[in-house]
Each structure stands twice: as C-alpha cells, then as structure tokens.
Design an enzyme around this catalytic site. Structure first.
Site, mmCIF file in Angstrom:
data_model
loop_
_atom_site.group_PDB
_atom_site.id
_atom_site.type_symbol
_atom_site.label_atom_id
_atom_site.label_comp_id
_atom_site.label_asym_id
_atom_site.label_seq_id
_atom_site.Cartn_x
_atom_site.Cartn_y
_atom_site.Cartn_z
ATOM 1 N N GLU A 147 0.839 -1.193 0.000
ATOM 2 C CA GLU A 147 0.000 0.000 0.000
ATOM 3 C C GLU A 147 0.881 1.252 0.000
ATOM 4 O OE1 GLU A 147 -2.058 -0.905 3.557
ATOM 5 O OE2 GLU A 147 -3.190 -2.526 2.636
ATOM 6 N N GLU A 193 -4.739 -6.798 2.427
ATOM 7 C CA GLU A 193 -3.468 -7.409 2.838
ATOM 8 C C GLU A 193 -3.464 -8.920 2.647
ATOM 9 O OE1 GLU A 193 -5.118 -5.147 4.599
ATOM 10 O OE2 GLU A 193 -3.755 -3.500 5.065
ATOM 11 N N PHE A 226 1.891 -1.030 8.482
ATOM 12 C CA PHE A 226 2.214 -1.048 9.915
ATOM 13 C C PHE A 226 2.154 -2.507 10.363
ATOM 14 C CE2 PHE A 226 0.848 3.281 9.445
ATOM 15 C CZ PHE A 226 1.305 4.018 10.525
ATOM 16 N N ASP A 231 1.215 -3.566 13.025
ATOM 17 C CA ASP A 231 -0.033 -3.726 13.769
ATOM 18 C C ASP A 231 -1.162 -4.296 12.905
ATOM 19 O OD1 ASP A 231 0.609 -1.382 16.163
ATOM 20 O OD2 ASP A 231 1.563 -1.148 14.215
ATOM 21 N N PHE A 232 -1.034 -4.171 11.596
ATOM 22 C CA PHE A 232 -2.099 -4.629 10.703
ATOM 23 C C PHE A 232 -2.033 -6.138 10.459
ATOM 24 C CE2 PHE A 232 -1.929 -0.238 8.366
ATOM 25 C CZ PHE A 232 -2.286 0.396 9.540
ATOM 26 N N HIS A 242 -1.163 1.427 16.227
ATOM 27 C CA HIS A 242 -0.145 1.847 15.251
ATOM 28 C C HIS A 242 1.216 2.055 15.892
ATOM 29 C CE1 HIS A 242 -3.907 2.840 13.178
ATOM 30 N NE2 HIS A 242 -3.234 2.891 12.044
#
Lengths: 335, 351
Positions: B47, B78, B101, B103-104, B147
C-alpha cells in the site's frame, strides 16, 4: 443434462474415466482409514491418522477442471483435495504416501492429506477455508509477468465465499486481469451448517458481478456443463481477458470428515440417487458410447493404479523422528 | 532466476562502512534497488509503495527507477496481496511485500503464519517461498495502541519465518540484501524511529555510514555494538540507540556497559548472548515489544540454560503488558526510555 457438442465421445469417456479413478482412490483411502481404528473410533490411530475429508460425489468438478489444464498450470485446493489433485496429475504414489505419513510422500510426511504440495504440477492446498485463493493469485501473477498463457485455478467450497479472502482475491484478480479461475464447490454443507443458513444469495455466481467478472453457476453436478464452463473460463484467462467465477452445485456423498455421523443431515436419504458416477455412466450408455464391459474395464484399470499407489505407500519407510526439525528452513533446522 | 549482469561490484559480508552517510530509509531503498537491478524476479508491492514512496520512506524513488510493473500499489487487501506474494515466490519470483504497519498483521496473519511460514516444511522442503515481508514497527510519537507496536516476538514465536530487525543504516542495507537473496521467508521489521525521517524525532544513529556496493549482513548474527565489562544489555532496534546513549553517559562514571544488538530475532544468535553474559555476569534485556511471553524471556532463558547459577543479575526493560497509550506522558511511561534503561543499569551494578 446439457450435451456439449464440442465434447467428443473420447472426451466424454475420459471424463467418466477420471471420475471413476477418483472414486476408486477415495474408496481405497476410506477402506484403509477405517481398517485399524477400532474398537470404537480413535481418530489418531492406525496407518492413516488424523482428519480425513474425502471428495466422493465431487468428482465431476475435478474431471471438468482437469480436462482443460496442462501440467504447467497451477491449482490450489482445499482441505478436501484428493479429487482435484488426481485430475490435475499429482503423482498418485507420492500423494498416497503422504496420506500414510511416509518419507516418500509429497511432503515427506510433514504435510498430511490437507497439505499436499506437488511443485511438478504446481499443485498445492490449504486447510484454511478460502485461504488457498490468494496464493493462486500470485501464481497467476508470475505466469502473467512471464508472458505465458498459463493459468491458475483456485478451488474452494461454498463456505469460502463468505470469507474475506474470497472477496479480496476476486477484486484483486479482476483489477489486474489475472489469469485465475475461481471454482466454488457448493456441496450444500459447511460441515453441519446448511448453505441456506450461511449464504445471503442463492448463487455465489452472482457475486462475480460485484467484481465485474463473469459468473456462472452449474446445476446438478453435471460434468459436461462443468467442462464447458471451465473451458470458457480457461480460454478467457489464457487470452488475457482476466478471471472468472464458476460455482458448481455438487454433492458431498459422505460426511464432512470420516467419523462424521451426519445426524444433522436431512437430505441423506436422497443422496445415493444423486451419485454422479452411475448418473453419467447411464448417460453415456444411453448415448451409445459405453457398455457395461467398458465401464467394468475402467474400474479395473483404476483399481490397479490405485492399489499400486496404496501398496507403494504402505511399503515406504516412515520418517525418522530424529528428522522432525528438518525443513523448517531451507538450510535445515533453526537454532 | 535472472542472471542479468550488474555493473555494481559485490562486497564481502560486513565490509568497512566507509565515509558516505545515509539515513536508514535510504539504505533500505538502496538495497532493494540494487537487488532489483541484479534480479528481474524481484518486485515491490504494498500500500502506497509507489508514488508516495512508502509511508515511512521504505520505497522512495523505486517507482521512478523501475516503473509500475515492478513497484506496485495495491488495494487495502493485505490477505490478497501477501498471499499473492507467496504464490509468486513459489513460482520463482522474489517479492518484497510491505505491510504498512506491523499492527495490521491481524487482518492477514493466516497468509503469513499458516502459508508463507509453513509451506516449505509441509512440502518436505520441496517448495521454497523466497519472499520478504517488510513492515514498520514501534511507537514514541503518540500513534496509539493500533499503530505503535513492535510485535517481533509474535512472529518469532511461530516457526518458519526468519525475523530481522535492523537498528541502523548499515545493518538495514545489509540485512535487506540478505533477506531478498534468502530462499526462506523473511520478516523485515524497521522501527519508524530509526528511519531518519524528517518529520519524526530521531536519534543521530539514524544516519550512518553505508558502503555503496551491495553486501550482506548475515541473518542470524548479532553485533557487539559497544564492548563493556560490567553489564550486558541485550537489545535491538531503536532501543540500541537508547542503550548506547546510556552506556556513553555512564562510562563517565566508570560503569562499563556492553551493548549487544541482536539484529536478527530468528534465528537468534544465542552464542553472542551467552558470550557476553559469560563475560559480564549481568544481563539486562531492553525490548520495546511486550514484556511477557516474548523476546526478553527468551533471551534470559538462553542465558540461564547456558550458565545456571552463573548470573549475578537479570532484569528487563520492556513494555509492560498494556496497550500502547496515546497521551505522550502515558506512552513514555511504558516505553523503554533511556531513563528506564539507566535505572536498570544502576541497579544491576549496585554493590
């Protein structure tokens, strides 16, 4: 059943021959699986331990796909993978050996029946519903970037069409015109949950419209209609016209997995009458291109090949427990 | 595999750094660019990796250099594009995929740990997945609980992925080169605070000397970032910067701190840990990841197993088991700050 004029008598006999080969294999695994799990039923016991998802009844889907693919094309399958593996040309001996957990198996006994990988024919499967679709995109991407006309087929069950991976994959494949064919096997059941309780639309084929790609639903487990639908989708993909979605209303002849008593299943009584193999046998007999002797010959040839694979598996060495850490990484076990 | 010739020369592993200085972000981009020139099977996908150049500048300039066929922006899907990377790698390509990130990971972890990481094993070594999954980690700038995480311990816990975590420009380039060339899947985690970004507070160590030609920092090899005799700080990523700052400050007081930069989490350089702790007898693990069930415990277990009874001090400075808070003072109360590290060192060497 729609008769496809493009199908020659030889093609039609080949479809039936493949269906018979697959059923013969699944029946042999069924026999071996249950041979040493008594008294009672211990899922971890015997020469073939673990969950066993057999594809009896879904042979038309495999035969209809396999007829259009060459060994350079890719196919990703599900937790119920044997039928499409056989139709795509996966080495039957090595597949049987993997199911028996042998060192000679496709994954040297590390994978098992839900995790079959045969790079010779670009075959893989995933035991996680819908998650075999994204890797198929990557195979198609590689084929596209290499300037070839090779395609990837991603097979999934109807339950997968409610998972995010399905929708992400259709969007991305459509966006980039990837040469992928998504085939949904609708066998009416997500383990015990009927399709009517899981899916908001009567046909998953309509979901293709949401991604601007063709969607087709094939009814009645009709092998010649499957053959025609897959043929058109493969043609489109090879021509650079992008992905297609096909849903086949197929049949789960047996349980979700072996040991499934199917108490939830109200349709069981009618199931034997929907068995696609006698149905297609009669169809070809009525068409005058098959007789009982020829059908018996198909069964005998299939049995010879399958029993050879089973015997190979059973006579193969077991993996050495000392090698359990091998193959985590390419250079061997991690520190 | 491409054998396209390259005009660049190849340096041995871990050459002299030379005099040219780059930010960590530019060092990463240079490594990717050089490997893309060398091997046409390498491509970048994720992205905002194209015209934006990566939210944290991990792909800046690559689109202009290689075009949209090889530097590819994706939809926010993703699962689909990481899975695509896996399939492309299986077919012989060498994808560098960015998860914006770390975190994703929750929206795509099945592709990562059930597919990318397991296919080689499940196939009995017959199928290789040579891909890099790079992602931004870390906090310190009030980005909140979704994040700001590090999470390297989460990936490291699951078998089948190598996990590299550079702390400086030199290692960032060498580890990226090694990761792209690796035949195994590699998770490459870069802390936003080490990238040398113009719009985020940065340590002077975010800019450093980097050789021009391609070289590898071997995956699985820690580095003694500072030699010392009193106490070993075993750490990684941005915490290396803080630990070195603390060590320099305390040197004036005669406290001699050794700093081990792990650089790789999987495979962990256990020998380097044991060698250092054997020398100092005191171990502090500084880790910006969550404290419990993670890297800090693994490092301590490594030392304890190797030298039972031989440790004079063990402690850790990590994020206590709480989501990363938003408000600045709250966030800095849980991060492994120089002040917390300094306090831990003083306690470790107190007589």
């Amino acid at each position: 059943m729609t008769v496809q004029s493009a199908l020659s008598a030889t093609d039609r006999l080949e479809l039936l021959r493949m269906m018979v080969l697959i059923r013969t294999f699944e029946e042999a695994i069924l026999r071996e699986y249950h041979a040493d799990k008594s008294p009672g039923f211990d899922i971890g016991a015997g020469l073939v331990p673990g969950e066993m998802h057999l594809a009896a009844g879904q042979e038309p889907v495999a035969a209809g796909i396999g007829a259009h693919l060459s060994l350079g094309d890719a196919l990703t399958a599900t937790h119920r993978p044997h039928h499409v593996a056989i139709a795509h040309g996966v080495d039957m001996r090595k597949m049987a050996a993997e199911i028996f957990g042998r060192e000679t198996g496709l994954g040297r006994g590390r994978g098992g029946h839900m995790h079959l990988f045969d790079p010779e024919v670009h075959f893989s499967c995933s035991g996680i519903v819908a998650e075999g679709l994204p890797p198929a995109l990557g195979q198609a991407f590689a084929f596209q970037r290499a300037g070839t006309d090779r395609v990837a087929v991603a097979v999934a069950g109807e339950g997968a069409a409610n998972a995010g991976a399905f929708h992400e994959s259709l969007n991305l494949a459509a966006l980039w015109k990837l040469p992928v064919i998504f085939v949904i096997e609708d066998n009416d059941w997500g383990i015990s949950v009927p399709r009517s309780a899981s899916t908001s639309v009567p046909s998953n084929a309509v979901r293709a419209a949401g991604y601007g790609i063709p969607g087709t639903r094939v009814e009645d487990n009709a092998v010649e209609d499957i053959w025609a639908a897959v043929g058109e989708a493969v043609r489109r993909a090879r021509a650079g016209e992008g992905p297609s979605l096909i849903e086949v209303h197929t049949l789960r002849l047996w349980g979700h997995f072996e040991g499934d008593a199917q108490g939830y299943r109200g349709d069981l009584e009618g199931v034997p009458g929907r068995d696609p193999i006698p149905t297609y046998q009669k169809h070809l007999t009525d068409a005058g291109i098959l007789d009982d002797a020829a059908f018996a010959e198909m069964g005998a040839a299939a049995s010879t090949r399958v029993e050879d694979a089973i015997a190979f598996a059973k006579s193969s060495p077991l993996p050495d427990p000392a090698d359990a850490l091998k193959y985590v990484f390419t250079e061997g076990a991690q520190s | 595999m491409s054998t396209a010739p390259t005009t660049r020369t190849e340096l041995p592993s871990e050459p002299e750094a030379g005099r040219r200085k780059l930010s960590t972000a530019k060092a990463m981009v240079e490594a990717i660019s050089q490997q893309m020139h060398t091997d046409e099977q390498v491509f970048v996908m994720g992205e905002d990796v194209g015209s934006y150049g990566g939210i944290f500048s991990s792909t800046t300039g690559l689109l202009d250099e290689f075009g949209p066929e090889r530097v590819i922006d994706t939809p926010i899907s993703e699962t689909a594009f990481i899975g695509l990377g896996i399939g492309a790698a299986v077919e012989g390509m060498r994808p560098v995929i960015e998860l914006m990130f770390v975190d994703f990971f929750g929206v795509c972890m099945d592709q990562i740990y059930n597919h990318m990481a397991k296919i080689h094993y499940e196939s009995g070594g017959n199928v290789r997945v040579p891909m890099v999954l790079m992602s931004a980690t870390g906090g310190g700038y009030s980005d909140g609980a979704q994040h700001s995480q590090c999470l390297w311990g989460t990936f490291a816990h699951l078998p089948g992925m190598k996990v590299v975590v550079p702390s400086n420009p030199y290692d960032a380039k060498g580890l990226m080169t090694a990761a792209i060339r690796s035949d195994d899947p590699v998770i490459y985690l870069f802390h936003k605070g080490i990238m040398g970004l113009g719009w985020m507070k940065k340590n002077q160590r975010s800019i450093g000397a980097v050789p021009t030609d391609a070289y590898e920092v071997p995956i699985g090899k820690a580095r003694v970032a500072r030699e010392g005799s009193d106490v070993s700080i075993v750490t990684l990523s941005l915490s290396v910067h803080h630990s070195l700052d603390v060590a320099e400050k305390l040197a004036a007081e005669g406290i001699d701190v050794e700093v081990i930069d792990l650089r790789t989490v999987v495979p962990l350089d256990r020998e380097a840990i044991v060698a250092s702790v054997s020398k100092t007898g005191r171990l502090i693990v500084v880790d910006e990841d969550y404290q419990s069930f993670g890297l800090s415990g693994e490092v301590i277990a490594t030392a304890a197993e190797a030298m039972p009874g031989g440790l004079k001090h063990v402690s850790r400075v990590a994020v206590p088991d709480v989501p990363i808070p938003y408000a600045r003072d709250l966030e800095y109360a849980v991060l492994p700050t120089p002040a917390r590290i300094e306090a831990a060192v003083r306690k470790a060497v107190a007589r």
